[in-house]
Design a protein around this motif. Structure first.
Motif, PDB file in Angstrom:
ATOM      1  N   LYS A 293     -72.232  40.702  79.598  1.00  0.00           N
ATOM      2  CA  LYS A 293     -70.959  40.207  79.074  1.00  0.00           C
ATOM      3  C   LYS A 293     -70.715  40.584  77.621  1.00  0.00           C
ATOM      4  O   LYS A 293     -69.608  40.413  77.103  1.00  0.00           O
ATOM      5  CB  LYS A 293     -70.901  38.684  79.222  1.00  0.00           C
ATOM      6  CG  LYS A 293     -70.903  38.213  80.669  1.00  0.00           C
ATOM      7  CD  LYS A 293     -70.847  36.699  80.752  1.00  0.00           C
ATOM      8  CE  LYS A 293     -70.850  36.240  82.200  1.00  0.00           C
ATOM      9  NZ  LYS A 293     -70.818  34.739  82.300  1.00  0.00           N
ATOM     10  N   LYS A 294     -71.730  41.086  76.961  1.00  0.00           N
ATOM     11  CA  LYS A 294     -71.607  41.457  75.555  1.00  0.00           C
ATOM     12  C   LYS A 294     -72.148  42.869  75.345  1.00  0.00           C
ATOM     13  O   LYS A 294     -72.989  43.347  76.112  1.00  0.00           O
ATOM     14  CB  LYS A 294     -72.359  40.465  74.661  1.00  0.00           C
ATOM     15  CG  LYS A 294     -71.815  39.046  74.738  1.00  0.00           C
ATOM     16  CD  LYS A 294     -72.596  38.115  73.825  1.00  0.00           C
ATOM     17  CE  LYS A 294     -72.064  36.686  73.929  1.00  0.00           C
ATOM     18  NZ  LYS A 294     -72.802  35.746  73.045  1.00  0.00           N
ATOM     19  N   LEU A 295     -71.661  43.503  74.311  1.00  0.00           N
ATOM     20  CA  LEU A 295     -72.113  44.847  73.961  1.00  0.00           C
ATOM     21  C   LEU A 295     -72.221  44.932  72.456  1.00  0.00           C
ATOM     22  O   LEU A 295     -71.296  44.541  71.729  1.00  0.00           O
ATOM     23  CB  LEU A 295     -71.125  45.897  74.466  1.00  0.00           C
ATOM     24  CG  LEU A 295     -71.513  47.357  74.205  1.00  0.00           C
ATOM     25  CD1 LEU A 295     -72.692  47.756  75.103  1.00  0.00           C
ATOM     26  CD2 LEU A 295     -70.321  48.282  74.446  1.00  0.00           C
ATOM     27  N   THR A 296     -73.335  45.446  71.969  1.00  0.00           N
ATOM     28  CA  THR A 296     -73.533  45.642  70.539  1.00  0.00           C
ATOM     29  C   THR A 296     -73.625  47.133  70.249  1.00  0.00           C
ATOM     30  O   THR A 296     -74.371  47.848  70.912  1.00  0.00           O
ATOM     31  CB  THR A 296     -74.808  44.926  70.053  1.00  0.00           C
ATOM     32  OG1 THR A 296     -74.721  43.537  70.368  1.00  0.00           O
ATOM     33  CG2 THR A 296     -74.954  45.082  68.547  1.00  0.00           C
ATOM     34  N   LEU A 297     -72.843  47.585  69.284  1.00  0.00           N
ATOM     35  CA  LEU A 297     -72.870  48.975  68.832  1.00  0.00           C
ATOM     36  C   LEU A 297     -73.663  49.016  67.536  1.00  0.00           C
ATOM     37  O   LEU A 297     -73.307  48.365  66.558  1.00  0.00           O
ATOM     38  CB  LEU A 297     -71.440  49.484  68.616  1.00  0.00           C
ATOM     39  CG  LEU A 297     -70.453  49.242  69.766  1.00  0.00           C
ATOM     40  CD1 LEU A 297     -69.072  49.784  69.398  1.00  0.00           C
ATOM     41  CD2 LEU A 297     -70.956  49.844  71.064  1.00  0.00           C
ATOM     42  N   LYS A 298     -74.746  49.806  67.532  1.00  0.00           N
ATOM     43  CA  LYS A 298     -75.684  49.741  66.406  1.00  0.00           C
ATOM     44  C   LYS A 298     -75.943  51.104  65.785  1.00  0.00           C
ATOM     45  O   LYS A 298     -75.954  52.140  66.457  1.00  0.00           O
ATOM     46  CB  LYS A 298     -77.027  49.161  66.870  1.00  0.00           C
ATOM     47  CG  LYS A 298     -77.007  47.686  67.193  1.00  0.00           C
ATOM     48  CD  LYS A 298     -78.412  47.192  67.508  1.00  0.00           C
ATOM     49  CE  LYS A 298     -78.445  45.702  67.768  1.00  0.00           C
ATOM     50  NZ  LYS A 298     -79.828  45.220  68.037  1.00  0.00           N
ATOM     51  N   SER A 299     -76.163  51.079  64.472  1.00  0.00           N
ATOM     52  CA  SER A 299     -76.707  52.201  63.713  1.00  0.00           C
ATOM     53  C   SER A 299     -77.613  51.583  62.650  1.00  0.00           C
ATOM     54  O   SER A 299     -77.689  50.350  62.550  1.00  0.00           O
ATOM     55  CB  SER A 299     -75.586  53.012  63.064  1.00  0.00           C
ATOM     56  OG  SER A 299     -75.084  52.347  61.917  1.00  0.00           O
ATOM     57  N   PRO A 300     -78.286  52.380  61.842  1.00  0.00           N
ATOM     58  CA  PRO A 300     -79.148  51.783  60.808  1.00  0.00           C
ATOM     59  C   PRO A 300     -78.397  50.906  59.816  1.00  0.00           C
ATOM     60  O   PRO A 300     -78.995  50.047  59.175  1.00  0.00           O
ATOM     61  CB  PRO A 300     -79.754  53.013  60.115  1.00  0.00           C
ATOM     62  CG  PRO A 300     -79.759  54.066  61.167  1.00  0.00           C
ATOM     63  CD  PRO A 300     -78.500  53.840  61.959  1.00  0.00           C
ATOM     64  N   TRP A 301     -77.084  51.113  59.678  1.00  0.00           N
ATOM     65  CA  TRP A 301     -76.325  50.367  58.674  1.00  0.00           C
ATOM     66  C   TRP A 301     -75.209  49.509  59.258  1.00  0.00           C
ATOM     67  O   TRP A 301     -74.525  48.800  58.526  1.00  0.00           O
ATOM     68  CB  TRP A 301     -75.730  51.330  57.647  1.00  0.00           C
ATOM     69  CG  TRP A 301     -75.014  52.486  58.300  1.00  0.00           C
ATOM     70  CD1 TRP A 301     -73.764  52.502  58.830  1.00  0.00           C
ATOM     71  CD2 TRP A 301     -75.543  53.790  58.495  1.00  0.00           C
ATOM     72  NE1 TRP A 301     -73.474  53.725  59.357  1.00  0.00           N
ATOM     73  CE2 TRP A 301     -74.548  54.552  59.161  1.00  0.00           C
ATOM     74  CE3 TRP A 301     -76.761  54.403  58.178  1.00  0.00           C
ATOM     75  CZ2 TRP A 301     -74.734  55.894  59.509  1.00  0.00           C
ATOM     76  CZ3 TRP A 301     -76.935  55.731  58.531  1.00  0.00           C
ATOM     77  CH2 TRP A 301     -75.940  56.464  59.185  1.00  0.00           C
ATOM     78  N   THR A 302     -74.991  49.594  60.535  1.00  0.00           N
ATOM     79  CA  THR A 302     -73.852  48.906  61.144  1.00  0.00           C
ATOM     80  C   THR A 302     -74.246  48.232  62.446  1.00  0.00           C
ATOM     81  O   THR A 302     -75.015  48.790  63.231  1.00  0.00           O
ATOM     82  CB  THR A 302     -72.697  49.894  61.427  1.00  0.00           C
ATOM     83  OG1 THR A 302     -72.257  50.473  60.206  1.00  0.00           O
ATOM     84  CG2 THR A 302     -71.520  49.198  62.093  1.00  0.00           C
ATOM     85  N   GLU A 303     -73.694  47.038  62.677  1.00  0.00           N
ATOM     86  CA  GLU A 303     -73.845  46.353  63.948  1.00  0.00           C
ATOM     87  C   GLU A 303     -72.514  45.690  64.292  1.00  0.00           C
ATOM     88  O   GLU A 303     -72.018  44.848  63.547  1.00  0.00           O
ATOM     89  CB  GLU A 303     -74.958  45.311  63.883  1.00  0.00           C
ATOM     90  CG  GLU A 303     -75.207  44.612  65.214  1.00  0.00           C
ATOM     91  CD  GLU A 303     -76.430  43.727  65.182  1.00  0.00           C
ATOM     92  OE1 GLU A 303     -77.509  44.232  64.801  1.00  0.00           O
ATOM     93  OE2 GLU A 303     -76.311  42.540  65.505  1.00  0.00           O
ATOM     94  N   ILE A 304     -71.928  46.111  65.411  1.00  0.00           N
ATOM     95  CA  ILE A 304     -70.649  45.570  65.856  1.00  0.00           C
ATOM     96  C   ILE A 304     -70.873  44.909  67.208  1.00  0.00           C
ATOM     97  O   ILE A 304     -71.229  45.580  68.184  1.00  0.00           O
ATOM     98  CB  ILE A 304     -69.579  46.673  65.974  1.00  0.00           C
ATOM     99  CG1 ILE A 304     -69.379  47.360  64.622  1.00  0.00           C
ATOM    100  CG2 ILE A 304     -68.262  46.089  66.480  1.00  0.00           C
ATOM    101  CD1 ILE A 304     -68.492  48.585  64.699  1.00  0.00           C
ATOM    102  N   ALA A 305     -70.694  43.596  67.268  1.00  0.00           N
ATOM    103  CA  ALA A 305     -70.924  42.841  68.505  1.00  0.00           C
ATOM    104  C   ALA A 305     -69.588  42.562  69.184  1.00  0.00           C
ATOM    105  O   ALA A 305     -68.676  41.986  68.587  1.00  0.00           O
ATOM    106  CB  ALA A 305     -71.645  41.540  68.195  1.00  0.00           C
ATOM    107  N   LEU A 306     -69.475  42.963  70.458  1.00  0.00           N
ATOM    108  CA  LEU A 306     -68.267  42.775  71.257  1.00  0.00           C
ATOM    109  C   LEU A 306     -68.558  41.823  72.403  1.00  0.00           C
ATOM    110  O   LEU A 306     -69.674  41.772  72.911  1.00  0.00           O
ATOM    111  CB  LEU A 306     -67.795  44.116  71.842  1.00  0.00           C
ATOM    112  CG  LEU A 306     -67.722  45.328  70.920  1.00  0.00           C
ATOM    113  CD1 LEU A 306     -67.418  46.578  71.740  1.00  0.00           C
ATOM    114  CD2 LEU A 306     -66.664  45.116  69.851  1.00  0.00           C
ATOM    115  N   GLU A 307     -67.527  41.095  72.829  1.00  0.00           N
ATOM    116  CA  GLU A 307     -67.663  40.217  73.987  1.00  0.00           C
ATOM    117  C   GLU A 307     -66.454  40.391  74.882  1.00  0.00           C
ATOM    118  O   GLU A 307     -65.307  40.350  74.404  1.00  0.00           O
ATOM    119  CB  GLU A 307     -67.787  38.763  73.557  1.00  0.00           C
ATOM    120  CG  GLU A 307     -67.996  37.806  74.722  1.00  0.00           C
ATOM    121  CD  GLU A 307     -68.237  36.382  74.273  1.00  0.00           C
ATOM    122  OE1 GLU A 307     -68.379  35.506  75.153  1.00  0.00           O
ATOM    123  OE2 GLU A 307     -68.305  36.140  73.055  1.00  0.00           O
ATOM    124  N   ALA A 308     -66.682  40.598  76.156  1.00  0.00           N
ATOM    125  CA  ALA A 308     -65.584  40.801  77.089  1.00  0.00           C
ATOM    126  C   ALA A 308     -64.647  39.604  77.096  1.00  0.00           C
ATOM    127  O   ALA A 308     -65.077  38.453  77.142  1.00  0.00           O
ATOM    128  CB  ALA A 308     -66.132  41.041  78.490  1.00  0.00           C
TER     129      ALA A 308
END
Length: 374
Positions: free
Chosen positions: A72-87
């Motif tokens: 139900k959730k997706l996190t987009l990650k890099s060494p400097w960024t984290e974006i958490a999404l929820e349907a």
């Protein structure tokens, strides 16, 4: 002339930006293409909205998608960024900070989907300020010319016969607190070399008619050829004692982009308002950057409860002709928070956080200028 520390901040951001651009995934970044995901929308509210697969967006910006175990959730990650999404939600977390999108995140065919407008108006400005605004050369990133930042107009909300929000029990009102906070912020920004003007200098309004008064504040900034407009407010809610004790914190607003709906309109009722392009929408990209920097500074340095970076078509934001934000720095209806706001020391902390956000925004603008030269 601004003091040297502004350039120290700027050089630090430039170095960070250049390090991002030299990563292999970002060297291949290209203008995001308009993509309509086929199939029936999950609700009537999303009909006609163009979406992009989150995984495709992530690949273009060097982010790795990591789904939650329940899907139900997706996190987009890099060494400097984290974006958490929820349907199904319009709220995301960007490096732990709450940000409200214009359209809810969707799931379709196993894919998480983000609206194209939210990518253009929220995520791109946060990841690469200035990207996509200049002349696009084949295979190369393009960076638009950023606005100047020399003249700043600060708008202490309310005044005169309009006290704004009031905590009668504690004997405190919004108009007094905003004026004092604005004066503190003005001194801090002037010390950094900016020219600062206030829409009001005392307990007065710009007009006896409320709507005219609000519009006049935006037009004050236009007449001053402001490069940035900051409207300062304190908030309040009605309700039970439990509600008054629970609701607290700061939120920062930017103007809602055209074709999207404000944070206070989750059911997408204001279709007529969403259809209109307002003067302030010309600065959507930069609005997001200044909004994010001030929001982050308030949450991280003052440790206020995070009520999010939001969108609204407030009268003071609609007609400005420069980047603009409206700050709700706390709740006077919450006695504990109101006691803090009544403290000069706390108002100084808030002013220092907002000033820090402005300086970091200026550094981001300088980083864009430097990238555009390469």
């Amino acid at each position: 002339m601004a003091k040297p520390q502004r350039w120290i901040f700027a050089l630090g951001l430039v170095g960070l930006a250049l390090s991002r651009l030299t990563s292999p995934s970002l060297l291949a970044v290209e203008t995001l293409k308009r993509e309509r995901v086929t199939g029936a929308a999950s609700t009537a509210a999303t009909v006609g909205v163009d979406y992009v697969r989150a995984a495709d967006f992530a690949a273009k910006f060097g982010l790795k998608p990591e789904p939650s175990p329940d899907g139900k959730k997706l996190t987009l990650k890099s060494p400097w960024t984290e974006i958490a999404l929820e349907a199904g939600s319009r709220e995301i977390a960007h490096n732990g900070l709450r940000i409200f999108l214009g359209d809810g995140v969707r799931q379709q065919g196993g894919h998480f989907l983000i609206s194209k407008l939210d990518i253009d108006k929220v995520l791109v400005p946060l990841l690469l300020p200035g990207y996509g605004l200049g002349t696009q050369a084949t295979g190369a990133a393009s960076y638009g010319s950023p606005p100047n930042l020399k003249t700043i107009v600060i708008d202490p909300g309310h005044g005169g016969r309009d006290p704004g929000k009031v905590n009668a029990k504690l004997g405190v009102n919004e108009k007094t607190m905003t004026l004092d906070t604005a004066q503190r912020l003005a001194r801090l920004l002037e010390a950094r070399g900016y020219k600062v003007l206030l829409t009001r200098l005392g307990d007065s309004s710009l007009d006896t008619d409320k709507n005219t008064d609000l519009r006049a504040r935006a037009h004050f900034a236009r007449a001053a050829a402001a490069d940035l407009f900051i409207s300062l407010h304190y908030n309040a809610v009605d309700g039970s004692p439990a509600t008054l004790a629970r609701v607290r914190g700061a939120e920062v607003y930017t103007l809602t982009p055209q074709h999207q709906h404000s944070s206070g309109d989750p059911e997408r009722q204001d279709k007529n308002g969403a259809a209109v392009a307002l003067p302030g929408n010309a600065y959507d990209h930069w609005n997001m950057i200044i909004g994010h920097e001030v929001h982050r500074a308030l949450v991280k340095t003052v440790a206020v409860a995070d009520r999010g970076l939001k969108r609204a078509r407030f009268a003071v934001l609609r007609e400005v002709t420069c980047p603009a934000i409206l700050v709700e720095a706390g709740f006077l209806s919450n006695d504990e928070e109101a006691h803090k706001i009544m403290s000069p020391e706390y108002r100084q902390q808030l002013a220092e956080a907002i000033a820090s956000g402005v300086v970091m925004y200026d550094a981001a603008l300088e980083a864009v200028r430097r990238r555009a030269q390469h």
